[in-house]
Design a protein around this motif. Structure first.
Motif, short mmCIF file in Angstrom:
data_model
loop_
_atom_site.label_atom_id
_atom_site.label_comp_id
_atom_site.label_asym_id
_atom_site.label_seq_id
_atom_site.Cartn_x
_atom_site.Cartn_y
_atom_site.Cartn_z
N PHE A 1 36.91 27.60 31.49
CA PHE A 1 38.20 28.23 32.14
C PHE A 1 38.28 29.57 31.61
CE2 PHE A 1 42.73 29.34 31.17
CZ PHE A 1 43.15 29.46 32.52
N LEU A 2 37.76 29.99 30.43
CA LEU A 2 38.07 31.25 29.90
C LEU A 2 37.10 32.03 30.65
CD1 LEU A 2 38.42 30.71 26.03
CD2 LEU A 2 40.12 31.17 27.93
N GLY A 3 35.68 31.57 30.82
CA GLY A 3 34.49 32.37 31.49
C GLY A 3 34.91 32.62 33.03
N SER A 4 35.91 31.73 33.65
CA SER A 4 36.33 32.02 34.99
C SER A 4 37.44 33.02 34.93
CB SER A 4 36.51 30.72 35.78
OG SER A 4 37.76 30.17 35.26
N PHE A 5 38.03 33.11 33.99
CA PHE A 5 39.16 34.03 33.61
C PHE A 5 38.65 35.29 33.84
CE2 PHE A 5 42.62 36.10 31.28
CZ PHE A 5 43.62 36.18 32.05
N VAL A 6 37.70 35.68 32.89
CA VAL A 6 37.15 36.83 32.62
C VAL A 6 36.36 37.39 33.91
CG1 VAL A 6 35.25 38.14 31.27
CG2 VAL A 6 36.90 36.64 30.16
N LEU A 7 35.61 36.46 34.50
CA LEU A 7 34.93 36.78 35.76
C LEU A 7 36.01 37.05 36.84
CD1 LEU A 7 31.98 37.04 37.14
CD2 LEU A 7 32.79 34.36 37.93
N LEU A 8 37.13 36.50 36.99
CA LEU A 8 38.16 36.89 37.86
C LEU A 8 38.81 38.35 37.75
CD1 LEU A 8 39.82 35.74 40.60
CD2 LEU A 8 41.40 34.88 38.72
N ALA A 9 39.01 38.45 36.44
CA ALA A 9 39.46 39.88 36.05
C ALA A 9 38.55 40.90 36.63
CB ALA A 9 39.76 40.08 34.58
N PHE A 10 37.33 40.82 36.70
CA PHE A 10 36.35 41.92 37.11
C PHE A 10 36.02 41.92 38.64
CE2 PHE A 10 36.00 42.36 32.50
CZ PHE A 10 36.02 43.63 32.48
N ILE A 11 36.09 40.85 39.11
CA ILE A 11 35.68 40.29 40.58
C ILE A 11 36.83 40.84 41.49
CG2 ILE A 11 35.02 38.82 42.17
CD1 ILE A 11 32.78 39.23 40.64
N LEU A 12 38.21 40.59 41.16
CA LEU A 12 39.27 40.90 41.79
C LEU A 12 39.48 42.21 42.29
CD1 LEU A 12 41.85 39.22 43.03
CD2 LEU A 12 43.08 40.11 41.11
N PRO A 13 39.07 43.01 41.43
CA PRO A 13 39.28 44.47 41.92
C PRO A 13 38.21 45.02 42.98
CG PRO A 13 39.31 44.65 39.55
CD PRO A 13 39.23 43.33 39.98
N LEU A 14 37.08 44.18 42.85
CA LEU A 14 36.06 44.59 43.72
C LEU A 14 36.46 44.20 45.28
CD1 LEU A 14 32.65 43.37 41.86
CD2 LEU A 14 33.85 45.72 42.32
N PHE A 15 37.33 43.04 45.24
CA PHE A 15 37.99 42.99 46.64
C PHE A 15 38.99 43.84 46.96
CE2 PHE A 15 41.57 40.83 48.52
CZ PHE A 15 41.09 40.41 49.80
N GLY A 16 40.05 44.42 45.94
CA GLY A 16 40.98 45.26 46.12
C GLY A 16 40.44 46.59 46.26
N LEU A 17 39.39 46.97 45.90
CA LEU A 17 38.84 48.59 46.01
C LEU A 17 38.74 48.68 47.63
CD1 LEU A 17 38.37 51.20 44.40
CD2 LEU A 17 35.96 50.38 44.36
N PRO A 18 38.21 48.24 48.48
CA PRO A 18 37.97 48.43 49.76
C PRO A 18 39.45 48.66 50.40
CG PRO A 18 36.39 47.19 49.33
CD PRO A 18 37.25 47.10 48.00
N LEU A 19 40.20 47.67 49.93
CA LEU A 19 41.63 47.69 50.60
C LEU A 19 42.44 48.97 50.23
CD1 LEU A 19 42.58 43.94 50.11
CD2 LEU A 19 41.75 45.17 52.36
N SER A 20 42.24 49.37 48.94
CA SER A 20 42.98 50.64 48.48
C SER A 20 42.26 51.88 49.15
CB SER A 20 42.56 50.62 47.00
OG SER A 20 43.13 49.61 46.22
N ILE A 21 41.05 51.71 49.55
CA ILE A 21 40.65 53.14 50.25
C ILE A 21 41.15 52.90 51.74
CG2 ILE A 21 38.75 53.93 51.29
CD1 ILE A 21 37.11 52.98 48.73
#
Length: 105
Positions: free
Chosen positions: A42-62
């Motif tokens: 669970f903790l591993g997925s939480f850490v992974l989500l914290a770094f993968i989520l912005p990769l989804f949000g970066l193109p949307l921000s652009i």
């Protein structure tokens, strides 16, 4: 797509930035406490989500930079969504500098 319809991208990227801003300090704390390799799934997925989520949000921000939403909201989303990528690039740069510019033994 009209500029008025781009507000959806701004809203999604802003919410992604808020989630990233809340999860990144917690994930760094979790990584520092469980550095001995005994990290739970669970903790591993939480850490992974914290770094993968912005990769989804970066193109949307652009894309949202072209909308008619408030400029500080768009810039905030762009900066926060790009921070994890900047942190990883900084770490890789420091590793290369350390490897190639270290004095020979």
């Amino acid at each position: 797509m009209e500029r008025k319809n781009l507000s959806v991208f701004t809203k999604i990227s802003f919410l992604t930035a808020l989630a990233t801003m809340m999860m990144t300090p917690a994930s760094i704390y979790i990584l520092s406490r469980t550095s001995d390799g005994s990290i739970k799934p669970f903790l591993g997925s939480f850490v992974l989500l914290a770094f993968i989520l912005p990769l989804f949000g970066l193109p949307l921000s652009i894309v949202s930079m072209f909308s008619k939403e408030r400029l500080p909201k768009r810039i905030f989303a762009l900066i926060i969504n790009s921070l994890p990528v900047i942190i990883v690039m900084y770490g890789l740069t420091m590793e290369v500098i350390d490897e190639f510019f270290r004095a020979a033994p």
